[in-house]
Write an enzyme that holds these catalytic residues in place. Structure first.
Site, PDB file in Angstrom:
ATOM      1  N   LYS A 166      14.317  51.401  51.077  1.00 43.65           N
ATOM      2  CA  LYS A 166      13.646  50.677  49.997  1.00 43.65           C
ATOM      3  C   LYS A 166      12.175  51.041  49.836  1.00 43.65           C
ATOM      4  O   LYS A 166      11.617  50.884  48.754  1.00 43.65           O
ATOM      5  CB  LYS A 166      13.753  49.177  50.242  1.00 43.65           C
ATOM      6  CG  LYS A 166      15.130  48.616  49.980  1.00 43.65           C
ATOM      7  CD  LYS A 166      15.194  47.149  50.356  1.00 43.65           C
ATOM      8  CE  LYS A 166      16.575  46.576  50.092  1.00 43.65           C
ATOM      9  NZ  LYS A 166      16.914  46.556  48.646  1.00 43.65           N
TER      10      LYS A 166
ATOM     11  N   GLU B  89      11.927  40.215  42.942  1.00 49.48           N
ATOM     12  CA  GLU B  89      12.957  39.277  43.372  1.00 49.48           C
ATOM     13  C   GLU B  89      13.388  39.685  44.774  1.00 49.48           C
ATOM     14  O   GLU B  89      13.249  40.844  45.148  1.00 49.48           O
ATOM     15  CB  GLU B  89      14.163  39.344  42.434  1.00 49.48           C
ATOM     16  CG  GLU B  89      15.174  40.474  42.722  1.00 49.48           C
ATOM     17  CD  GLU B  89      14.639  41.873  42.506  1.00 49.48           C
ATOM     18  OE1 GLU B  89      13.588  42.016  41.863  1.00 49.48           O
ATOM     19  OE2 GLU B  89      15.271  42.831  43.003  1.00 49.48           O
TER      20      GLU B  89
ATOM     21  N   SER C  14      21.107  53.404  55.747  1.00 54.26           N
ATOM     22  CA  SER C  14      20.052  53.009  54.811  1.00 54.26           C
ATOM     23  C   SER C  14      18.979  52.129  55.426  1.00 54.26           C
ATOM     24  O   SER C  14      17.860  52.057  54.918  1.00 54.26           O
ATOM     25  CB  SER C  14      20.688  52.279  53.627  1.00 54.26           C
ATOM     26  OG  SER C  14      21.468  51.193  54.100  1.00 54.26           O
TER      27      SER C  14
END
Lengths: 266, 405
Positions: free
Chosen positions: B88, B110, B381
């Site tokens: 991310k 969010e 990830s």
């Protein structure tokens, strides 16, 4: 698919009244919010509404502020759905054209043609889809026309002049002008952006222009109708409905706005 | 090259948002296109990814894991080693840098479990931006540690108390904030979903995962992989590792959705394999809905996959048959989670454990089809520190006494 088109068409009805010098008033009600919800429609009509916006509740009301969100979630908890709300509308005769307001997800589910035919079958003559910009109208535009339902487009203070022209050209029935860059909801004063946008739209189209978002009081209605052809009122009425006011009581709020408009613009 | 000018991936994607947001999306799209063609921007983005985030991440030859699983050479793309512990960081750095370039002082985000909120707060601190994070009230209670992290990094966390008080409601509230404050604010969306240009832009910021993995695999094995596997929630890590391989027709792409208790139970987050067409949060895609068209709550042991829709490019890759999507249950994912801990000494995010579990399921058929041992890249990830509370409960690690051996 052929649908029986009943009642008065939205566009000519509003235009006739506008051209006769009347300021237009479009109160909102969330469909299915209470068992007796259609009684509020009758009260609105009796109080002098020119059309009524009926919200079909969706679980993700991104355009709406806290009050209409609460009403939507309450209606859904009560088991409200598109089919039953339209069935209720088929049974009620309010005497003015109804306009449905809902989100695009619910419109496209069974296909635009089926959805619009179902609206027409329930006597609904207008449709507002606040999360469907003019670029994405796709098949809905033709489906609405075929069903005799006016697809009302939304304009915002941030819309460019070119977009306002396109919205003015492709909208049917009226143009819904969002008065302020914010979700639906009650505000103390009408935003400065409201008059500017309404003025621009009046240049861009001959359709009636109704101003919405933040119209809560008779004074707001009068101020909003100064440049626009009329106003849409949602959260202030829904707050009263949610607080338990009767159809007669909420109808009296609509009547107060009607009177204020008629007195200010005789 | 997809998407088209209006953000469509075939029938998916697009822009289903209030008219009030169109100008902001147009502005964002124009800035993003210009930035991606400007060496000053791309150079600074690459510098931040290298010097701050620690990429390129390793492509690790997991020999013990491969030996235990049998039948394949498994390579792990170690996005868990990036700063903040997940892929991310690539997205938030890209969007935060773009925000600076647009001259906006404020970002909103969010977050569900809090990972994207923490990443956004990190990028905002690093680039001196005000940061407001919307988080469902239910989630703020479940993820108090991440709330503390965000606040420590200088962000304001606003609990969302409407709707189901979870991720989808946090997105709704962030969209409402954005409409209201659009002149000063960029919405730093956390996944490759939402209205155009977000799916394309987020993909472009995270696609370095696949670009790196492709080069690294060629250098390590002398060939492209036979398959690439990733977990799919909103879909950013998966599109990040898939995208560079899409033109390589021989490289199979596998997306594994969160099957929860099993798709047949209705308690899952598998939008493609267990959902249907619709429009949510600005895009036409697959989503979970009931018979009346209302969205339904997703369920997954992995908070990061717990979202009732999926990015539109995955819907497109699915429709084209270019990527294959299937569900992995909570139990399968947790088995893979434990396996990776014990064989490689790597605690993966539970999201990533879904990718590994799915890869393990498809390896036998793949080996048979190819008639040789396949090379499979699994996108690891994120790291699993954040999931230890869940894993501790699942495996009964709290309060139990270890046996003396």
């Amino acid at each position: 698919m052929t649908a029986t088109i009943s009642g008065t068409a939205l566009g000519p009805h509003l235009r006739r009244r506008r051209d006769a010098g009347r300021k237009l008033l479009a109160p909102y009600l969330t469909g299915g919010v209470r068992a007796d919800w259609t009684d509020y429609l009758l009260a609105y009509a009796e109080a002098g509404a020119d059309t009524i916006e009926v919200g079909l509740p969706f679980s993700e009301p991104v355009v709406d502020g806290p009050t209409v969100q609460e009403a939507s979630h309450l209606a859904l908890r009560r088991g409200a759905n598109v089919r039953d709300i339209l069935a209720d509308l088929r049974r009620v005769r309010v005497g003015i054209p109804l306009t449905v307001m809902t989100y695009y997800h619910l419109v496209q589910r069974e296909g635009a043609e089926v959805f619009c035919a179902n609206l027409a079958g329930a006597g609904v003559r207008g449709l507002i889809v606040p999360d469907l910009p003019v670029d994405e109208l796709g098949t809905l535009e033709r489906a609405a026309t075929a069903a005799g339902v006016d697809l009302v487009l939304v304009a915002a203070p941030s819309s460019t002049p070119a977009r306002l022209r396109e919205i003015g050209t492709r909208s049917r029935g009226f143009v819904y002008a969002v008065s302020v860059m914010a979700p639906t909801g009650v505000r103390d004063e009408l935003a400065d952006t409201a008059g500017v946008l309404a003025g621009q739209l009046k240049q861009a189209t001959d359709l009636p222009v109704l101003l919405g978002f933040g119209i809560a009081t008779p004074a707001h209605a009068v101020a909003g109708a100064h440049v626009a052809d009329g106003v849409a009122v949602g959260s202030a009425l829904m707050r009263a409905v949610l607080d338990g006011e009767s159809p007669a009581q909420v109808g009296a709020r609509v009547a107060a706005m009607r009177d204020a408009l008629d007195r200010a613009y005789p | 090259m997809l998407p088209d000018e209006k953000g469509h991936f075939g029938p998916y994607g697009g822009r289903f948002v209030p008219e009030a947001l169109i100008a902001a999306l147009d502005e964002l799209d124009a800035h993003y296109r210009k930035a991606m063609a400007d060496p000053e921007f791309t150079g600074e983005f690459e510098r931040m990814l290298r010097d701050y985030a620690g990429t390129p991440s390793l492509l690790y030859d997991a020999t013990r894991l491969s030996e235990r699983v049998g039948g394949a050479r498994i390579l792990l793309k170690r996005e868990d080693l990036n700063h903040t512990g997940a892929h991310k960081v690539r997205n938030v750095l890209g969007q935060a840098l773009l925000t600076k370039r647009m001259g906006k002082p404020r970002v909103i985000a969010e977050t569900g479990a809090g990972q994207h909120g923490v990443a956004s707060a990190t990028a905002a601190a690093y680039l001196d931006l005000e940061c407001v994070v919307y988080m469902g009230e239910v989630d703020t209670q479940r993820q108090a540690l991440n709330v503390a992290r965000m606040r420590m990094l200088g962000a304001t966390v606003i609990p969302v108390t409407v709707g189901s008080r979870t991720l989808k409601d946090a997105i709704n509230e962030a969209l409402r904030d954005w409409v209201t404050n659009v002149d000063s604010t960029h919405y730093l969306l956390g996944t490759a979903a939402g209205p155009h240009p977000f799916p394309a832009m987020v993909r472009d910021f995270v696609r370095g995962i696949g670009v790196e993995a492709r080069e690294q695999c060629l250098a390590l094995t002398g060939a492209l992989p036979d398959a690439v596997a990733a977990a799919v929630g909103g879909g950013s890590n998966a599109i990040g590792v898939f995208h560079a391989f899409v033109p390589d027709a021989d490289v199979r792409l596998y997306g594994f959705e969160a099957g929860g208790d099993g798709v047949e139970t209705g308690r899952h987050a598998a939008s493609i394999t267990g959902g249907s067409h619709g429009v949510l949060h600005g895009a036409r895609t697959f989503l979970l809905q009931d018979d009346d068209g209302q969205t339904i709550e997703s369920h997954s042991i992995s908070a990061g996959l717990d979202y009732p829709a999926v990015g539109p490019e995955h819907a497109w890759l699915h429709q084209q048959g270019r990527a294959r999507y299937s569900p992995v249950t909570d139990a399968e994912a947790m088995e893979a989670f434990a396996l990776l801990c014990r064989t490689e000494g790597i605690i993966p995010a539970i999201e990533s454990a879904h990718a590994l579990a799915g890869a393990i399921k498809v390896i036998p058929a793949l080996r048979e089809e190819l008639g040789r041992e396949p090379t499979v890249i699994v996108n690891l990830s994120g790291r699993g520190d954040k999931d230890m509370h869940t894993a501790g409960d699942y495996f009964g690690l709290f309060g139990a006494e270890d046996e003396v051996r």
